[in-house]
Design a protein around this motif. Sequence first.
Motif, PDB file in Angstrom:
ATOM      1  N   HIS A 224      93.828  62.001  41.355  1.00  0.00           N
ATOM      2  CA  HIS A 224      94.466  60.683  41.306  1.00  0.00           C
ATOM      3  C   HIS A 224      94.246  59.987  39.956  1.00  0.00           C
ATOM      4  CE1 HIS A 224      90.384  59.523  42.326  1.00  0.00           C
ATOM      5  NE2 HIS A 224      90.693  58.281  41.978  1.00  0.00           N
ATOM      6  N   MET A 225      93.141  60.286  39.301  1.00  0.00           N
ATOM      7  CA  MET A 225      92.895  59.683  37.989  1.00  0.00           C
ATOM      8  C   MET A 225      93.904  60.223  36.963  1.00  0.00           C
ATOM      9  SD  MET A 225      90.461  57.578  38.644  1.00  0.00           S
ATOM     10  CE  MET A 225      89.646  57.122  37.125  1.00  0.00           C
ATOM     11  N   ALA A 226      94.255  61.498  37.069  1.00  0.00           N
ATOM     12  CA  ALA A 226      95.270  62.079  36.186  1.00  0.00           C
ATOM     13  C   ALA A 226      96.630  61.440  36.454  1.00  0.00           C
ATOM     14  CB  ALA A 226      95.345  63.591  36.388  1.00  0.00           C
ATOM     15  N   VAL A 227      96.947  61.229  37.726  1.00  0.00           N
ATOM     16  CA  VAL A 227      98.205  60.566  38.077  1.00  0.00           C
ATOM     17  C   VAL A 227      98.202  59.140  37.526  1.00  0.00           C
ATOM     18  CG1 VAL A 227      99.652  59.746  39.980  1.00  0.00           C
ATOM     19  CG2 VAL A 227      98.563  62.006  40.116  1.00  0.00           C
ATOM     20  N   GLY A 228      97.084  58.450  37.639  1.00  0.00           N
ATOM     21  CA  GLY A 228      96.972  57.096  37.089  1.00  0.00           C
ATOM     22  C   GLY A 228      97.158  57.081  35.586  1.00  0.00           C
ATOM     23  N   ASP A 229      96.576  58.042  34.891  1.00  0.00           N
ATOM     24  CA  ASP A 229      96.754  58.114  33.436  1.00  0.00           C
ATOM     25  C   ASP A 229      98.210  58.389  33.070  1.00  0.00           C
ATOM     26  OD1 ASP A 229      94.102  57.532  32.831  1.00  0.00           O
ATOM     27  OD2 ASP A 229      93.501  59.637  32.792  1.00  0.00           O
ATOM     28  N   LEU A 230      98.871  59.248  33.846  1.00  0.00           N
ATOM     29  CA  LEU A 230     100.297  59.500  33.624  1.00  0.00           C
ATOM     30  C   LEU A 230     101.101  58.219  33.821  1.00  0.00           C
ATOM     31  CD1 LEU A 230     102.866  61.297  33.334  1.00  0.00           C
ATOM     32  CD2 LEU A 230     102.687  61.661  35.810  1.00  0.00           C
TER      33      LEU A 230
ATOM     34  N   PRO B  28      87.089  66.773  42.486  1.00  0.00           N
ATOM     35  CA  PRO B  28      87.595  66.523  41.137  1.00  0.00           C
ATOM     36  C   PRO B  28      87.978  65.070  40.887  1.00  0.00           C
ATOM     37  CG  PRO B  28      89.334  67.397  42.484  1.00  0.00           C
ATOM     38  CD  PRO B  28      88.079  67.389  43.328  1.00  0.00           C
ATOM     39  N   THR B  29      87.894  64.225  41.906  1.00  0.00           N
ATOM     40  CA  THR B  29      88.353  62.858  41.748  1.00  0.00           C
ATOM     41  C   THR B  29      87.333  61.963  41.054  1.00  0.00           C
ATOM     42  OG1 THR B  29      87.576  62.237  43.946  1.00  0.00           O
ATOM     43  CG2 THR B  29      89.850  63.031  43.749  1.00  0.00           C
ATOM     44  N   GLU B  30      86.118  62.444  40.885  1.00  0.00           N
ATOM     45  CA  GLU B  30      85.097  61.655  40.198  1.00  0.00           C
ATOM     46  C   GLU B  30      85.200  61.861  38.706  1.00  0.00           C
ATOM     47  OE1 GLU B  30      82.997  59.415  41.647  1.00  0.00           O
ATOM     48  OE2 GLU B  30      84.199  59.853  43.404  1.00  0.00           O
ATOM     49  N   ARG B  31      85.058  60.828  37.952  1.00  0.00           N
ATOM     50  CA  ARG B  31      85.083  60.928  36.494  1.00  0.00           C
ATOM     51  C   ARG B  31      83.705  61.187  35.987  1.00  0.00           C
ATOM     52  NH1 ARG B  31      89.237  57.133  33.200  1.00  0.00           N
ATOM     53  NH2 ARG B  31      90.936  58.456  33.656  1.00  0.00           N
TER      54      ARG B  31
END
Length: 146
Positions: free
Chosen positions: A72-78, A143-146
């Motif tokens: 979800h963090m990658a989706v947020g960055d996109l 993988p959702t943790e930064r």
Amino acid sequence: MANGVRTKPVLVYDGDCGICTKCVGFVERHLTKDVDIVAFQHADLSSLGLTAAQCEQAVQWVEPDGRTSAAHMAVGDLLKASGWQWRPLAFLALVRPFRWIAAVVYTWIAKNRHRLPGGTPACSMPAHLRPGASSESAPRKDPTER
């Protein structure tokens, strides 16, 4: 890539997943054009600083400077890179306490993608058991943790 230096972020997705492929189609039609999009099966993962195991686990976002995010963090960055109209959704995916909702939604979709329209039988198998899975792709931490 100019002179061997990446100038645009890269979205890396699972090309064997029907849901991922449909989402990428949406991204290509409606979101930023200022991003390279590649299926991990066709990417030079080492140049991106990624492993097949990471890419089998979740979508990946790689900034030109090498910073990565997943799920979800990658989706947020996109979404953040896609213009002002997508920023409210990016905010929900990236900022505490809201990003826990995005994490739950992403995880639910990932676990149920074989049941969703466009899902494929390969989506129902654990990534490390799919045909052609790499030997390094074993289950790993969230993988959702930064």
